[in-house]
Scaffold this active site. Structure first.
Site, PDB file in Angstrom:
ATOM      1  N   SER A 116       0.812  -1.228   0.000  1.00 34.61           N
ATOM      2  CA  SER A 116       0.000   0.000   0.000  1.00 34.61           C
ATOM      3  C   SER A 116       0.843   1.276   0.000  1.00 34.61           C
ATOM      4  O   SER A 116       1.785   1.418   0.767  1.00 34.61           O
ATOM      5  CB  SER A 116      -0.911   0.019   1.235  1.00 34.61           C
ATOM      6  OG  SER A 116      -1.562   1.271   1.298  1.00 34.61           O
TER       7      SER A 116
ATOM      8  N   THR B 251      -8.467  -1.579   3.217  1.00 34.88           N
ATOM      9  CA  THR B 251      -8.347  -2.103   1.859  1.00 34.88           C
ATOM     10  C   THR B 251      -8.662  -3.600   1.838  1.00 34.88           C
ATOM     11  O   THR B 251      -9.130  -4.161   2.833  1.00 34.88           O
ATOM     12  CB  THR B 251      -6.964  -1.755   1.249  1.00 34.88           C
ATOM     13  OG1 THR B 251      -6.956  -2.154  -0.116  1.00 34.88           O
ATOM     14  CG2 THR B 251      -5.807  -2.434   1.983  1.00 34.88           C
TER      15      THR B 251
ATOM     16  N   LYS C 145     -13.263  -4.364   3.428  1.00 33.50           N
ATOM     17  CA  LYS C 145     -14.124  -3.172   3.345  1.00 33.50           C
ATOM     18  C   LYS C 145     -15.564  -3.432   3.789  1.00 33.50           C
ATOM     19  O   LYS C 145     -16.228  -2.526   4.282  1.00 33.50           O
ATOM     20  CB  LYS C 145     -14.125  -2.621   1.918  1.00 33.50           C
ATOM     21  CG  LYS C 145     -12.770  -2.051   1.559  1.00 33.50           C
ATOM     22  CD  LYS C 145     -12.746  -1.436   0.200  1.00 33.50           C
ATOM     23  CE  LYS C 145     -11.308  -1.123  -0.150  1.00 33.50           C
ATOM     24  NZ  LYS C 145     -11.163  -0.315  -1.323  1.00 33.50           N
TER      25      LYS C 145
ATOM     26  N   ASN D  65     -14.309   2.403   3.240  1.00 36.20           N
ATOM     27  CA  ASN D  65     -12.851   2.408   3.068  1.00 36.20           C
ATOM     28  C   ASN D  65     -12.164   3.454   3.945  1.00 36.20           C
ATOM     29  O   ASN D  65     -10.944   3.537   3.975  1.00 36.20           O
ATOM     30  CB  ASN D  65     -12.463   2.629   1.597  1.00 36.20           C
ATOM     31  CG  ASN D  65     -12.534   4.086   1.199  1.00 36.20           C
ATOM     32  OD1 ASN D  65     -13.426   4.810   1.637  1.00 36.20           O
ATOM     33  ND2 ASN D  65     -11.595   4.539   0.386  1.00 36.20           N
TER      34      ASN D  65
ATOM     35  N   ASP E 131     -13.880   5.645  -2.321  1.00 32.93           N
ATOM     36  CA  ASP E 131     -13.372   4.952  -3.516  1.00 32.93           C
ATOM     37  C   ASP E 131     -14.105   5.336  -4.795  1.00 32.93           C
ATOM     38  O   ASP E 131     -13.489   5.550  -5.835  1.00 32.93           O
ATOM     39  CB  ASP E 131     -13.535   3.432  -3.352  1.00 32.93           C
ATOM     40  CG  ASP E 131     -12.430   2.828  -2.502  1.00 32.93           C
ATOM     41  OD1 ASP E 131     -11.338   3.422  -2.427  1.00 32.93           O
ATOM     42  OD2 ASP E 131     -12.673   1.764  -1.909  1.00 32.93           O
TER      43      ASP E 131
ATOM     44  N   GLY F 221     -16.575  -7.696  -5.631  1.00 34.13           N
ATOM     45  CA  GLY F 221     -16.225  -7.466  -4.230  1.00 34.13           C
ATOM     46  C   GLY F 221     -16.652  -6.079  -3.772  1.00 34.13           C
ATOM     47  O   GLY F 221     -17.518  -5.441  -4.384  1.00 34.13           O
ATOM     48  N   GLY F 222     -16.050  -5.623  -2.691  1.00 32.08           N
ATOM     49  CA  GLY F 222     -16.404  -4.335  -2.104  1.00 32.08           C
ATOM     50  C   GLY F 222     -16.204  -3.176  -3.064  1.00 32.08           C
ATOM     51  O   GLY F 222     -17.053  -2.274  -3.167  1.00 32.08           O
TER      52      GLY F 222
ATOM     53  N   GLY G 278      -4.518   1.784 -11.293  1.00 31.62           N
ATOM     54  CA  GLY G 278      -5.343   2.379 -10.243  1.00 31.62           C
ATOM     55  C   GLY G 278      -4.744   3.583  -9.546  1.00 31.62           C
ATOM     56  O   GLY G 278      -5.283   4.032  -8.516  1.00 31.62           O
TER      57      GLY G 278
HETATM   58  P1  NDP Z   1     -12.710  -8.091  -2.526  1.00 33.11           P
HETATM   59  O1  NDP Z   1     -11.876  -9.141  -1.854  1.00 33.11           O
HETATM   60  O2  NDP Z   1     -13.874  -7.525  -1.829  1.00 33.11           O
HETATM   61  O3  NDP Z   1     -13.246  -8.693  -3.945  1.00 33.11           O
HETATM   62  C1  NDP Z   1     -12.393  -9.333  -4.810  1.00 33.11           C
HETATM   63  C2  NDP Z   1     -13.141  -9.775  -6.077  1.00 33.11           C
HETATM   64  O4  NDP Z   1     -12.160 -10.308  -6.967  1.00 33.11           O
HETATM   65  C3  NDP Z   1     -14.186 -10.863  -5.881  1.00 33.11           C
HETATM   66  O5  NDP Z   1     -15.289 -10.608  -6.742  1.00 33.11           O
HETATM   67  C4  NDP Z   1     -13.472 -12.139  -6.307  1.00 33.11           C
HETATM   68  O6  NDP Z   1     -14.321 -13.105  -6.891  1.00 33.11           O
HETATM   69  C5  NDP Z   1     -12.557 -11.611  -7.380  1.00 33.11           C
HETATM   70  N1  NDP Z   1     -11.321 -12.386  -7.538  1.00 33.11           N
HETATM   71  C6  NDP Z   1     -10.330 -12.563  -6.627  1.00 33.11           C
HETATM   72  N2  NDP Z   1      -9.334 -13.288  -7.155  1.00 33.11           N
HETATM   73  C7  NDP Z   1      -9.709 -13.596  -8.426  1.00 33.11           C
HETATM   74  C8  NDP Z   1      -9.108 -14.325  -9.470  1.00 33.11           C
HETATM   75  N3  NDP Z   1      -7.916 -14.906  -9.332  1.00 33.11           N
HETATM   76  N4  NDP Z   1      -9.759 -14.401 -10.659  1.00 33.11           N
HETATM   77  C9  NDP Z   1     -10.951 -13.805 -10.819  1.00 33.11           C
HETATM   78  N5  NDP Z   1     -11.597 -13.122  -9.854  1.00 33.11           N
HETATM   79  C10 NDP Z   1     -10.973 -13.003  -8.670  1.00 33.11           C
HETATM   80  O7  NDP Z   1     -11.661  -6.954  -2.960  1.00 33.11           O
HETATM   81  P2  NDP Z   1     -11.884  -5.376  -3.143  1.00 33.11           P
HETATM   82  O8  NDP Z   1     -13.089  -5.157  -3.973  1.00 33.11           O
HETATM   83  O9  NDP Z   1     -11.768  -4.674  -1.850  1.00 33.11           O
HETATM   84  O10 NDP Z   1     -10.554  -4.948  -3.969  1.00 33.11           O
HETATM   85  C11 NDP Z   1     -10.345  -5.449  -5.278  1.00 33.11           C
HETATM   86  C12 NDP Z   1      -9.068  -4.866  -5.905  1.00 33.11           C
HETATM   87  O11 NDP Z   1      -9.186  -3.463  -6.111  1.00 33.11           O
HETATM   88  C13 NDP Z   1      -7.812  -5.079  -5.077  1.00 33.11           C
HETATM   89  O12 NDP Z   1      -6.799  -5.510  -5.946  1.00 33.11           O
HETATM   90  C14 NDP Z   1      -7.510  -3.696  -4.529  1.00 33.11           C
HETATM   91  O13 NDP Z   1      -6.115  -3.520  -4.324  1.00 33.11           O
HETATM   92  C15 NDP Z   1      -8.013  -2.803  -5.632  1.00 33.11           C
HETATM   93  N6  NDP Z   1      -8.398  -1.454  -5.174  1.00 33.11           N
HETATM   94  C16 NDP Z   1      -7.701  -0.351  -5.587  1.00 33.11           C
HETATM   95  C17 NDP Z   1      -8.053   0.931  -5.195  1.00 33.11           C
HETATM   96  C18 NDP Z   1      -7.282   2.105  -5.680  1.00 33.11           C
HETATM   97  O14 NDP Z   1      -7.399   3.165  -5.059  1.00 33.11           O
HETATM   98  N7  NDP Z   1      -6.579   2.015  -6.757  1.00 33.11           N
HETATM   99  C19 NDP Z   1      -9.177   1.165  -4.278  1.00 33.11           C
HETATM  100  C20 NDP Z   1      -9.878  -0.032  -3.936  1.00 33.11           C
HETATM  101  C21 NDP Z   1      -9.475  -1.291  -4.339  1.00 33.11           C
HETATM  102  P3  NDP Z   1     -15.265 -14.125  -6.016  1.00 33.11           P
HETATM  103  O15 NDP Z   1     -16.524 -13.355  -5.709  1.00 33.11           O
HETATM  104  O16 NDP Z   1     -15.494 -15.265  -6.951  1.00 33.11           O
HETATM  105  O17 NDP Z   1     -14.456 -14.491  -4.795  1.00 33.11           O
END
Ligand code: NDP
Length: 264
Positions: free
Chosen positions: A15, A60, A64, A85, A100, A123-124, A229
């Site tokens: 981070s 993060t 979340k 967040n 976010d 996800g979140g 991002g």
């Molecule tokens: P969550 O853990 O809440 O959700 C993750 C999602 O990714 C789920 O839908 C999951 O699917 C899917 N997933 C995980 N691994 C895989 C894979 N190998 N192949 C396909 N799908 C996959 O995470 P967040 O929503 O909190 O964060 C997601 C990403 O966004 C992170 O990488 C985070 O670093 C980034 N982010 C960046 C920000 C920025 O400011 N640039 C701000 C917020 C987040 P399933 O439902 O099937 O488990």
């Protein structure tokens, strides 16, 4: 007294938030320090926050939604999406916010008028972004590897698919909100599917920053205009910092010194 802020996540070592917020505090002489906390169990968020005596925090991946549950009160857009967040300590009460989605809207401004978005992941982050897109009148399609989380997005008005039943259309923008590529070298969906998706979009944005993910590398190899991002990170960070300092600093100054930290 000096205030202490932190980011909670798993993983959290990557981070950039500590650098971003400390750069603002240092240059604007605000008496505060920002650190990182590796938290594996999201249900321990509140007790850890209070034990550390934090004035505020960012949350993060993957906590979340746990952060939403940990708050005594949730305000604004975070309340609508159930995803937090940013947490502020108001006299021992944890108040939750979400910065976010607005951070992301700032990041995609340069793509111009976007009417049709495909979101990868459920996800979140996807929850917050999709709710914001729908509010903005954008048509949203969502693709996730599993079924379980899709109900929320259907109710919101998104067209929802898994890898098995996906129906390809044309998109203005594809956004990767999965964590595929964050700690591994995976694509957010099987490569045949990703190839077809990329051949049917004008722009691409990845929520992951600081690393060219396999998804972003493939996008670049096809000469599609894309961004990682970093701008989303800057956008959400500026808004979170305004909450941390209770709007005592000027937004332009926060943005200036936060942007400067990206050069480090
Ligand atoms: P969550 O853990 O809440 O959700 C993750 C999602 O990714 C789920 O839908 C999951 O699917 C899917 N997933 C995980 N691994 C895989 C894979 N190998 N192949 C396909 N799908 C996959 O995470 P967040 O929503 O909190 O964060 C997601 C990403 O966004 C992170 O990488 C985070 O670093 C980034 N982010 C960046 C920000 C920025 O400011 N640039 C701000 C917020 C987040 P399933 O439902 O099937 O488990």
């Amino acid at each position: 007294m000096e205030k202490l802020f932190a980011i909670f996540g798993d993983p959290v070592a990557h981070s950039r938030s500590p650098l971003m917020h400390n750069s603002v505090f240092k240059h604007l002489n605000y008496k505060a320090c920002y650190t990182r906390v590796h938290l594996t169990d999201g249900s321990k968020l509140k007790e850890t926050f209070l034990a550390l005596g934090l004035s505020g925090a960012n949350i993060t991946v993957p906590h979340k939604e746990a952060a939403y549950a940990a708050c005594d009160e949730v305000r604004g857009f975070a309340k609508k999406v159930g995803v937090v967040n940013t947490i502020i300590n108001e006299n021992g009460h944890l108040i939750g916010y979400n910065t976010d989605a607005d951070g992301f809207m700032f990041a995609i401004k340069e793509f111009g008028d976007i009417k049709n978005i495909l979101v990868l992941g459920a996800g979140g982050t996807a929850k917050a972004l999709c709710a914001k897109f729908i509010d903005a009148g954008i048509k949203v399609t969502l693709l996730n590897r599993s079924q379980e989380r899709l109900a929320y997005f259907r109710e919101l008005g998104c067209d929802c698919f898994t890898w098995e039943n996906f129906e390809l259309k044309k998109y203005d923008l594809v956004v990767n909100t999965t964590s595929a590529g964050l700690k591994d070298e995976e694509l957010p969906a099987p490569s045949e599917l990703i190839e077809k998706i990329l051949d049917n979009t004008s722009f691409v944005a990845d929520a992951i920053y600081g690393k060219a993910t396999p998804f972003l590398k493939l996008t670049q190899s096809k000469n599609i205009i894309c961004k990682d991002g970093a701008d989303m990170l800057l956008g959400q960070g500026v808004l979170a910092n305004e909450l941390f300092v209770n709007h005592e600093l000027k937004t332009d100054d926060i943005k200036k010194y936060m942007s400067k930290s990206f050069e480090l």
